[in-house]
Design a protein around this motif. Structure first.
Motif, PDB file in Angstrom:
ATOM      1  N   GLY A   1       0.837  -1.075  -0.096  1.00  0.00           N
ATOM      2  CA  GLY A   1      -0.098   0.053  -0.005  1.00  0.00           C
ATOM      3  C   GLY A   1       0.842   1.156  -0.123  1.00  0.00           C
ATOM      4  N   VAL A   2       0.571   2.338  -0.839  1.00  0.00           N
ATOM      5  CA  VAL A   2       1.374   3.402  -0.839  1.00  0.00           C
ATOM      6  C   VAL A   2       0.429   4.621  -0.640  1.00  0.00           C
ATOM      7  CG1 VAL A   2       3.117   2.417  -2.275  1.00  0.00           C
ATOM      8  CG2 VAL A   2       1.340   3.493  -3.370  1.00  0.00           C
ATOM      9  N   SER A   3       0.942   5.734  -0.397  1.00  0.00           N
ATOM     10  CA  SER A   3       0.067   6.717  -0.102  1.00  0.00           C
ATOM     11  C   SER A   3       0.878   8.093  -0.255  1.00  0.00           C
ATOM     12  CB  SER A   3      -0.479   6.848   1.525  1.00  0.00           C
ATOM     13  OG  SER A   3       0.521   7.179   2.393  1.00  0.00           O
ATOM     14  N   THR A   4       0.001   9.249  -0.548  1.00  0.00           N
ATOM     15  CA  THR A   4       0.505  10.485  -0.630  1.00  0.00           C
ATOM     16  C   THR A   4      -0.259  11.553  -0.174  1.00  0.00           C
ATOM     17  OG1 THR A   4      -0.400  11.307  -2.617  1.00  0.00           O
ATOM     18  CG2 THR A   4       1.763  10.101  -3.043  1.00  0.00           C
ATOM     19  N   THR A   5       0.308  12.508   0.714  1.00  0.00           N
ATOM     20  CA  THR A   5      -0.394  13.522   1.562  1.00  0.00           C
ATOM     21  C   THR A   5       0.512  14.831   1.608  1.00  0.00           C
ATOM     22  OG1 THR A   5      -1.783  14.370   3.051  1.00  0.00           O
ATOM     23  CG2 THR A   5       0.092  12.937   3.525  1.00  0.00           C
ATOM     24  N   GLY A   6       0.100  15.727   1.072  1.00  0.00           N
ATOM     25  CA  GLY A   6       1.011  16.844   1.086  1.00  0.00           C
ATOM     26  C   GLY A   6       0.216  18.382   0.631  1.00  0.00           C
ATOM     27  N   ILE A   7       0.933  19.276   0.250  1.00  0.00           N
ATOM     28  CA  ILE A   7       0.436  20.457  -0.045  1.00  0.00           C
ATOM     29  C   ILE A   7       1.171  21.011  -1.334  1.00  0.00           C
ATOM     30  CG2 ILE A   7       0.138  22.922   0.578  1.00  0.00           C
ATOM     31  CD1 ILE A   7       0.672  21.873   3.481  1.00  0.00           C
ATOM     32  N   ALA A   8       0.331  21.042  -2.406  1.00  0.00           N
ATOM     33  CA  ALA A   8       0.825  21.395  -3.798  1.00  0.00           C
ATOM     34  C   ALA A   8       0.649  22.847  -4.122  1.00  0.00           C
ATOM     35  CB  ALA A   8       0.015  20.311  -4.880  1.00  0.00           C
ATOM     36  N   GLY A   9      -0.115  23.501  -3.276  1.00  0.00           N
ATOM     37  CA  GLY A   9      -0.239  25.021  -3.463  1.00  0.00           C
ATOM     38  C   GLY A   9      -1.803  25.364  -4.084  1.00  0.00           C
ATOM     39  N   PRO A  10      -1.920  26.621  -4.563  1.00  0.00           N
ATOM     40  CA  PRO A  10      -0.864  27.660  -4.245  1.00  0.00           C
ATOM     41  C   PRO A  10      -0.771  28.228  -2.697  1.00  0.00           C
ATOM     42  CG  PRO A  10      -2.952  28.474  -4.871  1.00  0.00           C
ATOM     43  CD  PRO A  10      -3.092  27.042  -4.941  1.00  0.00           C
ATOM     44  N   ASP A  11      -1.578  27.849  -1.818  1.00  0.00           N
ATOM     45  CA  ASP A  11      -1.712  28.480  -0.430  1.00  0.00           C
ATOM     46  C   ASP A  11      -1.178  27.326   0.533  1.00  0.00           C
ATOM     47  OD1 ASP A  11      -2.960  30.824  -1.315  1.00  0.00           O
ATOM     48  OD2 ASP A  11      -4.683  29.829  -1.367  1.00  0.00           O
TER      49      ASP A  11
END
Length: 157
Positions: free
Chosen positions: A94-104
């Motif tokens: 199982g793989v996951s991604t979480t984060g902030i790509a913007g613009p804010d």
């Protein structure tokens, strides 16, 4: 990146492993990238795009109080996302991604911050990184980062 993705699919096939994805910041780009590889249907079981906190709670079954406490962009959330999607699809990986790509920025965290979760059988890995660029570039970087880390782990590096 095509060669990298082919290498991932081949490695999963050689090890007789299946994979499932839980994506937030990448919005399905990881799943799309893997399924662009001919023959990926032998290893890719499915993916969930859990973009909102509600989707993380209702679909990926992450405790709502945990999300309220930590936010959605957190290493533990990435780990749980990967573990739970693995279970939902009955996959080996199982793989996951979480984060902030913007613009804010959100949750007091800066644009470009991401966490990648990887769960292989009973082993858990979480990686933090910070990327710069526009939304599309950040999402591509996160996808490539995840694929590289997964290959590295699968090949014993």
């Amino acid at each position: 990146m095509r060669d990298l993705l082919q290498k991932l699919v081949n490695t999963l096939k050689e090890r007789n492993l299946t994979i499932a994805t839980a994506e937030s910041v990448t919005g399905g780009l990881v799943a799309k990238s893997i399924t662009d590889v001919p023959g990926s249907s032998k290893v890719f079981l499915g993916g969930i795009i859990a973009y909102s906190p509600n989707a993380k709670v209702n679909i990926l079954k992450i405790d709502e109080t945990l999300i309220k406490k930590l936010g959605t962009v957190d290493p533990l959330i990435a780990e749980i996302m990967a573990r739970n999607v693995k279970g939902i699809f009955g996959a080996d990986v199982g793989v996951s991604t979480t984060g902030i790509a913007g613009p804010d920025s959100i949750e007091g965290k800066q644009v470009g911050l991401c966490y990648v979760g990887i769960v292989i059988k009973d082993e858990n890995f979480v990686f933090e990184n910070k990327f710069e660029g526009d939304r599309a570039i950040i999402r591509e970087y996160i996808t490539e980062f995840l694929i590289n880390k997964l290959i590295e782990i699968l090949q014993g590096g």
